[in-house]
Scaffold this active site. Sequence first.
Site, short mmCIF file in Angstrom:
data_model
loop_
_atom_site.label_atom_id
_atom_site.label_comp_id
_atom_site.label_asym_id
_atom_site.label_seq_id
_atom_site.Cartn_x
_atom_site.Cartn_y
_atom_site.Cartn_z
N LYS A 205 51.43 -8.79 38.48
CA LYS A 205 50.13 -8.15 38.27
C LYS A 205 49.40 -7.93 39.58
O LYS A 205 48.20 -7.70 39.61
CB LYS A 205 49.28 -9.00 37.32
N ARG B 217 61.32 -19.56 46.75
CA ARG B 217 62.42 -18.61 46.96
C ARG B 217 61.79 -17.23 46.88
O ARG B 217 61.09 -16.93 45.92
CB ARG B 217 63.47 -18.77 45.88
#
Lengths: 310, 157
Positions: A87, A108
């Site tokens: 978003k 990650r």
Amino acid sequence: MVVNHQKDIISIKDLSKKDIDYILKVAEKMEPIARSKKRSTVLGGKMLGMLFYEPSTRTRISFETAMKRLGGSTIGFLEAGVSSATKGENLHDTAKIISEYADAIVIRHNMEGAARYVADSVDVPVINAGDGAGQHPTQTLLDLYTMKRIVGKTKDLHVSLVGDLKYGRTVHSLAYALAMFGVDMSFISPRELRMPKDVLHDLSKLGVSVEETENINSVLDKSDVLYVTRIQKERFPDPEEYSKIKDAYMIDLKLLKGTDLIVMHPLPRVNEIAYEVDNTPYGRYFEQAFYGVPVRMAILDLLIKNSEEI
Amino acid sequence: MKTPKELKVKPIRNGTVIDHITANKALNVIKILELPSEKSAVTIAMNVHSSKMGSKDIVKIEGRELKSGEVDKIALIAPNATINIVREYEIVDKSEVHLPDEIKNILECPNPNCITNTDEPVETRFSVIEKEPVILRCYHCERIMTKEDIEAQFKLF
Ligand SMILES: [Zn+2]
């Protein structure tokens, strides 16, 4: 960290030989807990924030297992798809918020430098679980631990790195770490996928001798470890060229017969190691994957406990 | 007193003269120094004959004395530049530029997949790992940046 006063684990280059030795020593103590032979609650009540912007099931499960074996728990999201990351909230703000809840963060990310950036943005320890084509230091540490545990030494070793040495990030950090320990190496790859010049430059500065060749047979006798990486089809525009190279670097029992070495691989493998190697004294890659747990336990223990002391 | 003619352009009364700039790099130099600012008048001379360098550029900044620390970063593109501090038409201090150990904010990382090339609020940082020829390493993605990469960045200006 306790040794070097490191807050984070971002790049293998941040660690000294002494730091690495210390982590591997602690990992050894963690092994019985990782194998469920002993119990521990040293990180009881502690929380590990997992920011996995890229799916990586093996690394994620390894970290989760490590945290839970020490009595801690994990929060966070596992892929950008299920979080505010899609978003449009930036990495900085997401990491800031998670850092208010968690005692340490594992990240990650698909972009290089993301972990360093997060480490500089938050107060809690940050562990890099892979940033794009950049660093993946816990992989390197578990590779070293595997060599230490199985071959029994990190000195006077000869390690041969095979496959895609150009794009494979694990081999770059591994070669650097091995050079820190004075380990001589052979690099076996097709001409197109040779070790990059800047890596070779770093290695020569550390004073180890390296040999580059395209012929895997020439290194078998002197090697203690054959570290195999995948050669991706996409690297070769010509499919015929790829299939020739694939066959030339195929590791099977016929090739290994009579040698005294172990075969390692960061996994996942595709077809570069024949299945017949799996259940022989040569094939040690599943054991290697397991060793990720005690190594990550050691890192979590060192980093999170340290944050308590400050 | 040095004769002002030697500098080929109108002398300044108080301020800084950056001399021996690599030819055709003066515009890059003032860009790096974030000049001109509101207070200081800047005069540029390009491709001036130099007995030492063949040809060179000169930048004069009226009304502002630059400290060597704030000018050092121009060594990235003009390693032979000299800094002259002028007071009442006289040179009172002369120094050379020295490439600092770290370059902050001026350069962009050439790696498109570097976290600094996103909308994140992050400043670029490069450590100088080799001075001649200059080689930098991105603090974030650890990629190497060469002299060619640096020059390519200033080409558009
Ligand atoms: Zn970068």
